[in-house]
Design a protein around this motif. Structure first.
Motif, short mmCIF file in Angstrom:
data_model
loop_
_atom_site.label_atom_id
_atom_site.label_comp_id
_atom_site.label_asym_id
_atom_site.label_seq_id
_atom_site.Cartn_x
_atom_site.Cartn_y
_atom_site.Cartn_z
N GLU A 42 0.84 -1.21 0.00
CA GLU A 42 0.00 0.00 0.00
C GLU A 42 0.87 1.26 0.00
OE1 GLU A 42 -3.99 -1.91 2.14
OE2 GLU A 42 -2.66 -0.66 3.34
N ALA A 43 1.95 1.23 0.75
CA ALA A 43 2.85 2.41 0.78
C ALA A 43 3.51 2.61 -0.58
CB ALA A 43 3.91 2.22 1.88
N MET A 44 3.91 1.49 -1.20
CA MET A 44 4.54 1.59 -2.53
C MET A 44 3.56 2.16 -3.55
SD MET A 44 6.47 -2.02 -3.17
CE MET A 44 6.95 -1.69 -4.85
N ALA A 45 2.31 1.66 -3.49
CA ALA A 45 1.29 2.09 -4.46
C ALA A 45 1.01 3.58 -4.30
CB ALA A 45 0.02 1.28 -4.27
N ALA A 46 0.86 4.02 -3.05
CA ALA A 46 0.58 5.45 -2.82
C ALA A 46 1.73 6.29 -3.36
CB ALA A 46 0.36 5.70 -1.32
N ALA A 47 2.95 5.85 -3.10
CA ALA A 47 4.12 6.62 -3.57
C ALA A 47 4.16 6.65 -5.10
CB ALA A 47 5.41 6.01 -3.01
N ARG A 48 3.90 5.50 -5.74
CA ARG A 48 3.95 5.45 -7.22
C ARG A 48 2.88 6.34 -7.84
NH1 ARG A 48 7.33 1.07 -9.35
NH2 ARG A 48 6.60 1.68 -11.40
N LEU A 49 1.73 6.43 -7.17
CA LEU A 49 0.62 7.22 -7.72
C LEU A 49 0.62 8.67 -7.23
CD1 LEU A 49 -1.91 5.95 -9.48
CD2 LEU A 49 -0.14 4.44 -8.68
N GLY A 50 1.57 9.00 -6.34
CA GLY A 50 1.67 10.37 -5.86
C GLY A 50 0.51 10.77 -4.95
N LYS A 51 -0.07 9.78 -4.25
CA LYS A 51 -1.18 10.06 -3.34
C LYS A 51 -0.75 9.78 -1.90
CE LYS A 51 -4.07 10.89 -6.77
NZ LYS A 51 -4.27 12.30 -7.16
N GLU A 52 -1.54 10.27 -0.94
CA GLU A 52 -1.15 10.11 0.48
C GLU A 52 -1.23 8.67 0.96
OE1 GLU A 52 -2.54 14.42 2.33
OE2 GLU A 52 -3.72 12.63 2.79
N ALA A 53 -2.22 7.93 0.44
CA ALA A 53 -2.46 6.60 1.00
C ALA A 53 -3.07 5.68 -0.05
CB ALA A 53 -3.42 6.72 2.20
N VAL A 185 5.53 9.27 -19.08
CA VAL A 185 5.52 10.01 -17.81
C VAL A 185 5.31 9.01 -16.67
CG1 VAL A 185 4.55 12.07 -18.92
CG2 VAL A 185 3.00 10.43 -17.82
N THR A 186 5.39 9.48 -15.43
CA THR A 186 5.13 8.57 -14.30
C THR A 186 3.62 8.42 -14.11
OG1 THR A 186 5.05 10.35 -12.70
CG2 THR A 186 7.23 9.35 -13.11
N ALA A 187 3.25 7.34 -13.40
CA ALA A 187 1.82 7.15 -13.10
C ALA A 187 1.30 8.29 -12.23
CB ALA A 187 1.61 5.80 -12.43
N ALA A 188 2.18 8.88 -11.43
CA ALA A 188 1.75 10.00 -10.58
C ALA A 188 1.28 11.19 -11.42
CB ALA A 188 2.88 10.43 -9.65
N VAL A 189 1.93 11.40 -12.56
CA VAL A 189 1.51 12.50 -13.44
C VAL A 189 0.11 12.20 -14.02
CG1 VAL A 189 2.02 13.68 -15.63
CG2 VAL A 189 3.87 13.21 -13.99
N VAL A 190 -0.12 10.94 -14.38
CA VAL A 190 -1.43 10.56 -14.93
C VAL A 190 -2.51 10.70 -13.85
CG1 VAL A 190 -2.73 8.74 -16.11
CG2 VAL A 190 -0.26 8.94 -16.49
N ALA A 191 -2.14 10.38 -12.60
CA ALA A 191 -3.11 10.37 -11.49
C ALA A 191 -3.33 11.75 -10.87
CB ALA A 191 -2.62 9.41 -10.41
N ARG A 192 -2.48 12.69 -11.22
CA ARG A 192 -2.39 13.98 -10.50
C ARG A 192 -3.73 14.65 -10.22
NH1 ARG A 192 0.66 17.62 -14.24
NH2 ARG A 192 -1.41 17.63 -15.19
N ASP A 193 -4.57 14.74 -11.22
CA ASP A 193 -5.79 15.55 -11.07
C ASP A 193 -7.01 14.75 -10.63
OD1 ASP A 193 -4.93 18.22 -11.54
OD2 ASP A 193 -4.56 17.65 -13.62
N ALA A 194 -6.80 13.49 -10.26
CA ALA A 194 -7.93 12.68 -9.79
C ALA A 194 -7.94 12.67 -8.27
CB ALA A 194 -7.82 11.27 -10.33
N ASP A 195 -9.15 12.68 -7.69
CA ASP A 195 -9.27 12.57 -6.23
C ASP A 195 -9.05 11.14 -5.78
OD1 ASP A 195 -10.28 15.34 -5.46
OD2 ASP A 195 -11.65 14.78 -7.07
#
Ligand SMILES: Cc1ncc(COP(=O)(O)O)c(C=O)c1O
Length: 345
Positions: A42-53, A185-195
């Motif tokens: 879960e920590a890895m996934a949050a970090a890869r997606l640029g989200k808190e959790a 790009v990274t997955a975090a960039v793709v995920a950036r604007d989603a809640d």
């Protein structure tokens, strides 16, 4: 005869490293928050997606449902594409379980929803006839739109619209790493604007089971509760999560090969008689094409291909889907093309 199975990237089997990691996994009771392997995933996934959790759930379907239940109350509305996986293929779960009203707008061939269509679908909150709009759902890559990629620039425009109306955005990122690979790009960039974002470990990343829901710490707290409501709280789930960790560590960089194989397949299919397909539109690992009126039906084509040892999926009476994935090599694509040439002669 070796079978070339192009029906879906969900047919992928775990790698030897995944099986070993599952055997070796350190375990605990995850419902009590004590499975160290799940916690690490879960920590890895949050970090890869640029989200808190993040929270680990059994399937992509449950991931999307947990997100919709966390965003919307009964009688509230979620806007989504008419070809969204959530709308078509998740057993109507958000309506059945959550009383959430799906409002569809047309998916464009590139997987997007037209901003004007979204805006026109947003309800007037002061009119008591209407359900209250809460959420906009996007899908990236878009399964039924042949693996089309939504760009961060497009999602940013949806974000601006959502903000004007106080709406949330959920991204069904079942194949978000395919989108990120195609975009460079990274997955975090793709995920950036989603809640909220859901993504799957058991498709192109080849893990046997599981998806993640990512978002703010508060959102994930809600999602964890909804997972429990749905019976998705698993105990020593680290035995599964261990494979997911290997998937994130070792299976993302190879997606580029799947995309090259899909493009090779599309380029080989396009000139065959009866095939309606523009290979330039294939951006990731999903190839969907039509058989023109007068050509054979999709079911006949699939049956004849199966007789040649190649399995493809049906997505309509004249529409066929082939998906490249781990375990499909360039030679397999060439075998599939040779079979298609025989079948469509
Ligand atoms: C875009 C998309 N979202 C969600 C899902 C659901 O995943 P699962 O089959 O793990 O429930 C799929 C499955 O193919 C999918 O393609």
């Amino acid at each position: 005869m070796r079978i070339v199975d192009l029906r879906s990237d969900t047919v992928t089997l775990p790698t030897p490293a995944m099986r070993q990691a599952m055997f070796d996994a350190e375990l605990g009771d995850d419902v009590m928050g004590e499975d160290p392997t799940v916690n690490r995933l879960e920590a890895m996934a949050a970090a890869r997606l640029g989200k808190e959790a993040a929270v680990y759930v059994p399937s992509g379907t449950m991931a999307n449902l947990v997100c919709l239940l966390s965003h919307c109350a009964r009688g509230e509305e979620a806007i989504m594409g008419h070809m969204a996986h959530t709308f078509l293929f998740e057993a109507g779960g958000s309506a059945a379980v959550g009383g959430i009203h799906p409002r569809t707008v047309p998916n464009q061939p590139d997987g997007t929803l037209d901003l004007g269509d979204i805006e026109a679908a947003i309800r007037d909150p002061n009119n008591p006839h209407y359900p209250a709009t809460r959420l906009i759902c996007l899908e990236n890559t878009h399964n039924r739109c042949s693996g089309a990629v939504l760009t961060p620039a497009y999602i940013a425009r949806v974000r601006a619209l959502a903000d004007r109306y106080g709406l949330k955005i959920h991204l069904d990122g079942a194949r978000i790493f395919n989108a990120a690979t195609a975009l460079g790009v990274t997955a975090a960039v793709v995920a950036r604007d989603a809640d909220s974002v859901s993504f799957c470990l058991s498709k192109g990343l080849s893990a046997p089971v599981g998806s993640l829901v990512c978002g703010s710490a508060e959102f994930v707290r809600q999602a964890r509760r909804q997972r429990k409501v749905l019976g998705g709280g698993m105990r020593q789930a680290g035995v599964l999560a261990a494979a997911g960790i290997v998937a994130l560590e070792t299976m993302v960089d190879r997606l580029v090969d799947d995309h090259a194989n899909a493009r090779r397949l599309a380029e080989g299919l396009a000139p065959l008689p009866g095939v309606v397909l523009d290979p330039a539109r294939i951006q990731t690992n999903i190839v969907i094409w039509e058989l023109a009126p007068g050509a054979m039906l999709a079911a006949e084509f699939a049956a004849d291909m199966a007789a040649h040892g190649v399995k493809v999926g049906l997505v309509g009476p004249r529409r066929i889907r082939a998906v490249t994935h781990y375990g499909i090599e360039t030679d397999d694509v060439d075998r599939a093309l040779a079979a298609a040439k025989e079948v469509l002669r």
